[in-house]
Motif scaffolding. Structure first.
Motif, mmCIF file in Angstrom:
data_model
loop_
_atom_site.group_PDB
_atom_site.id
_atom_site.type_symbol
_atom_site.label_atom_id
_atom_site.label_comp_id
_atom_site.label_asym_id
_atom_site.label_seq_id
_atom_site.Cartn_x
_atom_site.Cartn_y
_atom_site.Cartn_z
ATOM 1 N N ASN A 1 0.821 -1.215 0.000
ATOM 2 C CA ASN A 1 0.000 0.000 0.000
ATOM 3 C C ASN A 1 0.855 1.264 0.000
ATOM 4 O O ASN A 1 0.505 2.248 -0.646
ATOM 5 N N VAL A 2 1.975 1.240 0.713
ATOM 6 C CA VAL A 2 2.883 2.382 0.717
ATOM 7 C C VAL A 2 3.458 2.590 -0.686
ATOM 8 O O VAL A 2 3.528 3.716 -1.184
ATOM 9 N N VAL A 3 3.862 1.509 -1.335
ATOM 10 C CA VAL A 3 4.403 1.595 -2.689
ATOM 11 C C VAL A 3 3.347 2.161 -3.639
ATOM 12 O O VAL A 3 3.643 3.054 -4.449
ATOM 13 N N LYS A 4 2.118 1.688 -3.531
ATOM 14 C CA LYS A 4 1.044 2.215 -4.378
ATOM 15 C C LYS A 4 0.818 3.704 -4.131
ATOM 16 O O LYS A 4 0.597 4.470 -5.066
ATOM 17 N N LEU A 5 0.886 4.109 -2.879
ATOM 18 C CA LEU A 5 0.716 5.521 -2.534
ATOM 19 C C LEU A 5 1.818 6.375 -3.157
ATOM 20 O O LEU A 5 1.544 7.419 -3.754
ATOM 21 N N VAL A 6 3.070 5.924 -3.050
ATOM 22 C CA VAL A 6 4.188 6.675 -3.629
ATOM 23 C C VAL A 6 4.039 6.762 -5.144
ATOM 24 O O VAL A 6 4.242 7.839 -5.735
ATOM 25 N N LEU A 7 3.666 5.656 -5.787
ATOM 26 C CA LEU A 7 3.463 5.690 -7.233
ATOM 27 C C LEU A 7 2.344 6.662 -7.607
ATOM 28 O O LEU A 7 2.482 7.463 -8.537
#
Length: 132
Positions: free
Chosen positions: A57-63
């Motif tokens: 979820n953090v990776v998706k948020l950064v993307l």
């Protein structure tokens, strides 16, 4: 508000207290606080799997914040982050380390304990970097 966990007789602060400082990161704090409780109760497999879910979820948020597609698999999203230099290599490596446990089918309880301690520490380290 300081949260504490009981591990045996030792009282410790949460590794993720810094997430309480920002209203936007309170959801992450609640999730990580729950993970620490699961770990304290010995539910290591759940903790490792849930750590990965938070990392995804953090990776998706950064993307998303960088206007990049985030609907791919975790591995593909990590590759996108690397390709566009959205994170330094050390953080990419940390996120790959979080991703790895679910991809390994069998392990002993001792291996889970060691991996869980490791994922807790790298989760805290990467969370502090992102300042969620």
């Amino acid at each position: 508000m300081q949260k504490h966990l009981h591990l045996g007789r030792q009282l410790i602060s949460s590794n993720f207290d810094f997430l309480q400082d920002n209203e936007g990161s309170m959801g992450y704090f609640c999730a990580t606080d729950f993970l620490e409780q699961e770990y304290a109760m010995g539910n290591y497999a759940y903790e490792v799997t849930s750590t990965r879910k938070i990392a995804e979820n953090v990776v998706k948020l950064v993307l998303d914040q960088n206007y990049k597609d985030n609907n791919a698999t975790f591995a593909r999203n990590l590759k996108t982050m690397k390709d566009y230099h959205l994170l330094n290599q050390q953080l990419i490596d940390l996120l790959h380390a979080i991703k790895q446990p679910r991809n390994e089918a069998s392990r002993t309880l001792e291996q889970y304990c060691r991996r869980t301690l490791y994922t807790n520490s790298i989760s805290a380290e990467s969370g502090e970097y992102f300042q969620l």
